[in-house]
Design an enzyme around this catalytic site. Structure first.
Site, PDB file in Angstrom:
ATOM      1  N   GLU A   1       0.800  -1.232   0.000  1.00 33.52           N
ATOM      2  CA  GLU A   1       0.000   0.000   0.000  1.00 33.52           C
ATOM      3  C   GLU A   1       0.829   1.276   0.000  1.00 33.52           C
ATOM      4  O   GLU A   1       0.732   2.084   0.947  1.00 33.52           O
ATOM      5  CB  GLU A   1      -0.945   0.034   1.208  1.00 33.52           C
ATOM      6  CG  GLU A   1      -1.975  -1.059   1.229  1.00 33.52           C
ATOM      7  CD  GLU A   1      -3.083  -0.797   2.257  1.00 33.52           C
ATOM      8  OE1 GLU A   1      -3.050   0.227   2.954  1.00 33.52           O
ATOM      9  OE2 GLU A   1      -3.995  -1.632   2.346  1.00 33.52           O
TER      10      GLU A   1
ATOM     11  N   GLU B   1      -5.292  -8.505   1.269  1.00 27.42           N
ATOM     12  CA  GLU B   1      -5.883  -8.115   2.559  1.00 27.42           C
ATOM     13  C   GLU B   1      -7.349  -7.810   2.369  1.00 27.42           C
ATOM     14  O   GLU B   1      -7.734  -7.118   1.416  1.00 27.42           O
ATOM     15  CB  GLU B   1      -5.256  -6.833   3.145  1.00 27.42           C
ATOM     16  CG  GLU B   1      -3.894  -7.006   3.723  1.00 27.42           C
ATOM     17  CD  GLU B   1      -3.333  -5.696   4.299  1.00 27.42           C
ATOM     18  OE1 GLU B   1      -4.120  -4.833   4.759  1.00 27.42           O
ATOM     19  OE2 GLU B   1      -2.097  -5.548   4.258  1.00 27.42           O
TER      20      GLU B   1
HETATM   21  C1  FCB Z   1      -4.196  -1.820   5.719  1.00 23.87           C
HETATM   22  C2  FCB Z   1      -2.789  -2.115   6.173  1.00 23.87           C
HETATM   23  C3  FCB Z   1      -2.697  -3.112   7.286  1.00 23.87           C
HETATM   24  C4  FCB Z   1      -3.808  -2.916   8.305  1.00 23.87           C
HETATM   25  C5  FCB Z   1      -5.149  -2.828   7.634  1.00 23.87           C
HETATM   26  C6  FCB Z   1      -6.310  -2.679   8.573  1.00 23.87           C
HETATM   27  O1  FCB Z   1      -4.225  -0.572   5.120  1.00 23.87           O
HETATM   28  O2  FCB Z   1      -2.018  -2.594   5.087  1.00 23.87           O
HETATM   29  O3  FCB Z   1      -1.418  -3.030   7.864  1.00 23.87           O
HETATM   30  O4  FCB Z   1      -3.532  -1.842   9.097  1.00 23.87           O
HETATM   31  O5  FCB Z   1      -5.149  -1.751   6.734  1.00 23.87           O
END
Ligand code: FCB
Length: 473
Positions: free
Chosen positions: A174, A375
């Protein structure tokens, strides 16, 4: 197979049977959020940021978090009990290379050696992120082009050292969050509130990505190589021309400036109204773009929520401080009221995971490699009940809805038909240290008591275990 208690529900079974054979199911974490950085030989900008009062909501820091550095074997045992195929974690840059230059530190190498051996012993594939936000304090950070070169060197050393046990390499996690929260708004480390003057950090991070891919290829790592970007589908708040332009601007700075150079070898063209703001990309070097535009084996998508944008500066508050920090921008985020919300206040909009996948296909076409959802998850206020259990039905629903939405989207006739979706990772295995929100947001399948560090699998853990066990071979 031993009888499962409680019995697999019809919904879990239906979900299990739609997961295609070979589709990778995993969980994700990051070093600074779980390891306990007091044992690290080097410091990161997040250690420094958290040490300053007012930066982290509950005043907590990275020093202990989940103490995974000492409890990794128990945590891998939990993963094995859960039945995941793969574990996504990050190598802590300052633990492996204190100061961000020079040789790898033997104690850092020793920790990852033992952790990777433990994963291998349980047959769990290692998806390793090289950079999950923990820039060594001594480096100049991402406003400094030199950090990209240092990151390339780091990737080379780590690639050579751990090549044999990493199945998938993720260069950056990210970069949009680093630029926007860390350098534009100042609500994440290193705490710079530069607004549009943060844009050079886009280019330097992407250059670091390209150099890291080249370094891993030069090290002949057998694992696959990709990047993880977070994508948020963007909607204008109204049909006005002003909102439409500002929605395009937000889509550019959150999604497109991070994906386009990597996948297409160029920055997106700014709409005419916005050209002045994008001066930072005007004279981008062709050689840099060629470095950034490396062939990738996969693309990592992090999806949490859609965004709704209106023209004009915002007002009001938000738990992460972003509303206040955004008050000097020409646009603001508008609440999306029609959806239920997570503990963080984020809208729960599973169909927009499909939208995000569809946008990737529509924008990048054949330039889009296979995709992993690296994620997806949600925070809720999960309390331990009097009988010691933790019941989190909202998380079960969240994961089921999002995984179903992703599988629907890539099915024949789906909004992202044609995307080669290869896997899905839940954020997160453990409740952990949620950056500027400290310990106030619990994202785990496993509850962690941050006083005793005791782990308690939640009901979502048991549900996911049933789903994973019931998959067709
Ligand atoms: C993302 C991050 C991760 C975590 C989630 C909730 O943006 O990559 O580390 O904090 O959010």
């Amino acid at each position: 197979m031993p009888a499962l208690t409680p019995p697999v529900t019809a919904d879990a079974l239906t979900l299990a049977h739609r997961i295609p054979p070979g589709f990778v199911m995993g969980t994700a974490t990051a070093a600074a959020q779980i390891e306990g950085m007091r044992t690290s030989a080097g410091r990161s900008v997040w250690d420094d940021f958290a040490a300053q009062p007012g930066h982290v909501l509950d005043g907590s820091d990275t020093s202990v978090t989940c103490d995974h550095v000492h409890r990794y074997a128990d945590d891998v045992a939990l993963m094995s009990e859960l039945g995941i195929d793969a574990y996504r974690f990050s190598f802590a840059w300052p633990r492996l290379q204190p100061g961000g230059t020079g040789a790898l530190d033997p104690s850092g190498v020793d920790f990852y050696d033992r952790m990777l051996d433990e994963l291998a012993a349980h047959g769990i594939a290692a998806f390793a992120t090289l950079y999950h936000w923990d820039t060594p304090s001594e480096l100049g950070g991402w406003l400094d082009r030199d950090t990209a070169l240092r990151f390339g060197d780091f990737a080379s050393l780590v690639g050579e050292r751990f090549a044999d046990r990493v199945s998938h390499w993720i260069t950056l996690n990210e970069p949009a969050t680093v630029t926007l929260n860390g350098y534009a708004l100042g609500i994440h480390a290193p705490g710079e509130a530069l607004l549009f003057d943060a844009l050079p950090t886009v280019h330097h991070q992407l250059l670091g990505h390209g150099l890291a891919v080249q370094a891993l290829r030069a090290a002949s790592v057998p694992g696959r190589i990709g990047i993880t970007n977070s994508h948020t589908p963007v909607q204008p708040a109204t049909e006005s021309a002003e909102d439409a332009v500002m929605a395009q601007l937000f889509d550019m700075v959150h999604n497109r400036v991070f994906a386009e150079p990597v996948l297409l070898g160029r920055y997106p063209d700014a709409p005419a109204e916005l050209e002045a703001m994008f001066g930072a990309f005007g004279n981008t070097d062709a050689a840099d773009l060629a470095t950034i535009h490396q062939p990738l084996d996969f693309y990592g998508l992090n999806y949490y929520m859609p965004s709704r944008i209106a023209a004009g500066p915002g007002s009001g508050d938000s738990p992460d401080g972003s509303a206040e920090a955004m008050s000097d921008l020409p646009f603001h985020l508008v609440d999306i009221d029609e959806y239920p919300r997570t503990g963080f206040g984020w809208p729960i909009a599973p169909e927009h995971l499909g939208t995000a996948l569809g946008e990737l296909r529509d924008r990048y076409g054949t330039a889009l490699p296979p995709v992993y959802i690296t994620e997806n998850g949600a925070s809720f206020a999960d309390d331990v009940a009097a009988d010691g259990t933790v019941h989190d039905p909202e998380r079960v629903a969240f994961i089921a809805q999002h995984l179903n939405a992703a599988l629907d989207a890539v099915s024949p006739g789906g909004v992202a038909e044609g995307v080669d979706l290869r896997g899905y990772f839940v954020w997160s295995l453990l409740d952990n240290w949620e950056w500027a929100a400290g310990f106030t947001q619990r994202f785990g399948l496993v509850h962690v008591d941050f006083d005793t560090l005791e782990r308690t699998p939640k009901s979502s853990f048991r549900w996911l275990r049933e789903v994973l066990a019931a998959r067709k071979a």
